[in-house]
Design a protein around this motif. Structure first.
Motif: not given
Ligand code: HEC
Ligand code: HEC
Ligand code: HEC
Ligand code: HEC
Ligand code: HEC
Length: 482
Positions: A271-273, A309-313, A415-416
């Motif tokens: 969640q922290v990038i 899956v980084d967006c559609h997780n 959900n990202n």
């Protein structure tokens, strides 16, 4: 010496030693197994990794062992006969023995092959095995049944096709089995990305969804309800610049035409990038670092290549926040929109803590009924069924998103895909990630991702223009049931 007579001792040698007979048994078993999986190959249904590994490894191996055992047995037996140890059966007896043995083996094979093995393999591959056999997966199984992918089997996203994917899955599966049996699994169980055990989306999602497909600009319309007495509906209209490899946009920017993004995470949930490296098709690199990042720490952080899956997780088993779940159900007509203060009361009831799913199923309907009985006695007397049904539905919504025994509650699995309920896109697109020379910043401009022709409006002009405003009327708002 005739050919006929030279054959006789071989058959006799074969039929009179257990090693060769075992070889024959293995070879026929392999043959039969092959026949059982053959129809699936012909139909092109080789998505089942268990059957994949059977075809690729197990069957040929069994056949090979069988084929080695047959001559080995014959050679050993011949030696024994030469040493005078054995008397061989007559060739008639040898053939008979072989025939009976074949018949018996075939019968057993048919029985086992058609019933037990095949069924077991098929069963292991179904959502029943994945979701229902194993209690720890209840949350995912429950949510999956209500998602657009409810016809996509668990294994299609969780196991890469082919033997290697199968072996990996079995190894992870065995580890998980031990954890479940010894009751040492984590609660909540870590998300797929968090545990870092999720198969790369190139081997799962991209088997069905082409990476470069041009999706264009879908329009998303969301209906929400205010917490006033009349649950006033409002609409948000978003045109999402999804695009594709050639048309740019969201998909094009991250995944299209050789673009590559690698990022570093400060927390296991990703969640922290604080650090992002972008490489375009021609190899030009830009490194973005968040202004709050500490370089000494960033170097030590794990790095990941960006994938679907980084967006559609949460494409299959997505959990909602209470507010969103109620809005969705109200707009679909699954919950009433004409009970005074319904939205407000629903959120209040869903926000309370319950001991267990059974407890929630009992208490939520009772509390809703109490509220309408005491505050709106006339209305309740006129239509008790509506309130009862709403109570049951609210309990259902709670139980689809909360699993107290597994410590899964509202928001446990973020959900990202968005930036309202959790950081999502804004983990990088917060306007705070810049190159060292500050020439480039990962964009925070609303319009690179979407236009918002309407945000929380009660009667958006854009929907009238598009001629779709009537679709937003809640199903029972015209029925005059007040
Ligand atoms: C369309 C693809 C897809 C299908 C189908 C699917 N999953 Fe998943 N699953 C995912 C993704 C992606 C994640 C990673 C989620 C994350 O990290 O936020 C995941 C994560 C999980 C996790 C880890 C905990 C969690 O919720 O993150 C479990 C357990 C799980 N899935 C079980 C199942 C079961 C059981 C089924 C079938 C009933 C299933 N999945 C079907 C894509 C899928
Ligand atoms: C076995 C094929 C298959 C696999 C694997 C698969 N999908 Fe899908 N996906 C589909 C189908 C079919 C639909 C259309 C469902 C519908 O519209 O009812 C769909 C729909 C979608 C949608 C649109 C859903 C919506 O909300 O309308 C998204 C986004 C998506 N998939 C992403 C993914 C991602 C990400 C993965 C990998 C984690 C994945 N899919 C894996 C077949 C698949
Ligand atoms: C940078 C984030 C991001 C990445 C990476 C990404 N997507 Fe998407 N995708 C989106 C957004 C945003 C939408 C718009 C739909 C929405 O907001 O619900 C979308 C929409 C979709 C849709 C649905 C289109 C429709 O018909 O509505 C599919 C299918 C899809 N993506 C598949 C994929 C696949 C497959 C990959 C990997 C190759 C991928 N996406 C990678 C952000 C992303
Ligand atoms: C891991 C970090 C990361 C995440 C998360 C992320 N992006 Fe990006 N995004 C980038 C980078 C890096 C670029 C390219 C910057 C460049 O061109 O140098 C980019 C570019 C874009 C662009 C093109 C911008 C332009 O100026 O043309 C769009 C649109 C976009 N992202 C949308 C999204 C959406 C929507 C999401 C969430 C669903 C998302 N991104 C999540 C890192 C990220
Ligand atoms: C990096 C891409 C990106 C940027 C920049 C961005 N958004 Fe979004 N926004 C999204 C995505 C993705 C969604 C989720 C769409 C969906 O519901 O599937 C979303 C959803 C929304 C929603 C709907 C929220 C809801 O309740 O569902 C609103 C309103 C919104 N954005 C406003 C804004 C505003 C205002 C800005 C500028 C400050 C902005 N966004 C910047 C990607 C972006």
């Amino acid at each position: 010496m005739s050919i006929e007579s030279s054959k006789r001792p071989v058959i006799a040698l074969l039929a009179s030693n257990w090693l060769s007979m075992l070889g024959v048994a293995l070879a026929t078993t392999a043959g039969f197994s092959w026949l059982f999986v053959l129809p699936m190959r012909v139909e092109g249904r080789m998505v089942n990794p268990y059957i994949g590994v059977l075809v690729v490894f197990v069957i040929p191996l069994v056949l090979l062992i069988g084929l080695i055992l047959i001559p080995t047995g014959i050679v050993l037996q011949a030696r024994r006969v030469r040493a005078g140890a054995r008397i061989l059966p007559s060739s008639g007896a040898a053939w008979r023995r072989l025939g009976i043995f074949f018949g018996l083996m075939s019968f057993v094979n048919l029985l086992i092959g058609s019933q037990a093995t095949y069924r077991a393999v098929q069963y292991m591959d179904t959502q029943n095995f994945c979701g229902a056999t194993c209690h720890v997966m209840t949350p995912e199984f429950t949510a999956w049944q209500h998602a657009p992918h409810s016809r996509v089997q668990c294994v299609e996203c969780h196991i890469a096709p082919g033997a290697e994917g199968f072996l990996k899955a079995k190894m992870a599966g065995t580890e998980q089995l031990v954890e479940v049996v010894t009751d040492s699994y984590k609660r909540p169980i870590p998300s797929g990305l968090e545990s870092n055990k999720l198969t790369n989306s190139a081997e799962t999602c991209e088997n069905c969804h082409a990476r470069n497909r041009d999706i264009g600009t879908p329009v998303i319309i969301e209906t929400k309800y205010k917490d006033d007495a009349s649950n006033t509906p409002t609409s948000t209209v978003l045109t999402m610049m999804v695009g594709g490899a050639n048309s740019g946009g969201i998909h094009g920017a991250h995944m299209g035409n050789g673009a590559r993004i690698v990022y570093a995470t400060a927390d296991p949930k990703r969640q922290v990038i604080p650090w992002v490296e972008y490489t375009d098709a021609s190899g030009v690199k830009r490194t973005y670092v968040s202004s709050d990042a500490k370089p000494a720490e960033v170097v030590k952080m794990p790095r990941f290549a960006m994938q679907c899956v980084d967006c559609h997780n949460r494409p299959a088993h997505s959990f909602d926040l209470a507010d969103r779940a109620v809005d969705k159900a109200m707009s679909r007509g699954e919950l009433p929109t004409d009970l005074p203060f319904f939205k407000k009361k629903a959120i209040e009831l869903l926000g309370s803590a319950y001991q267990s799913n059974e407890d929630a199923a009992k208490q939520i309907p009772v509390k809703l009924t109490q509220f309408y009985k005491s505050s709106y006695a006339d209305l309740y007397a006129r239509n008790p069924r509506k309130v009862d049904a709403a109570g049951a539905m609210l309990a259902d919504i709670y139980n689809r998103n909360n699993f107290p025994d597994l410590k899964v509650t509202w928001g446990t699995y973020p959900n990202n895909l968005g930036h309202m309920d959790s950081p999502g896109c804004f983990r990088c697109h917060d306007g705070n990630h810049a190159t060292e020379d500050s020439k480039y910043v990962i964009s925070n401009d609303c319009t690179v991702c979407h236009q918002t022709p309407a945000v929380d409006e009660t009667s958006p002009a854009i929907l009238k223009t598009l001629g779709i405003e009537t679709r937003l009327l809640p199903p029972d708002s015209t029925s005059g049931s007040k």
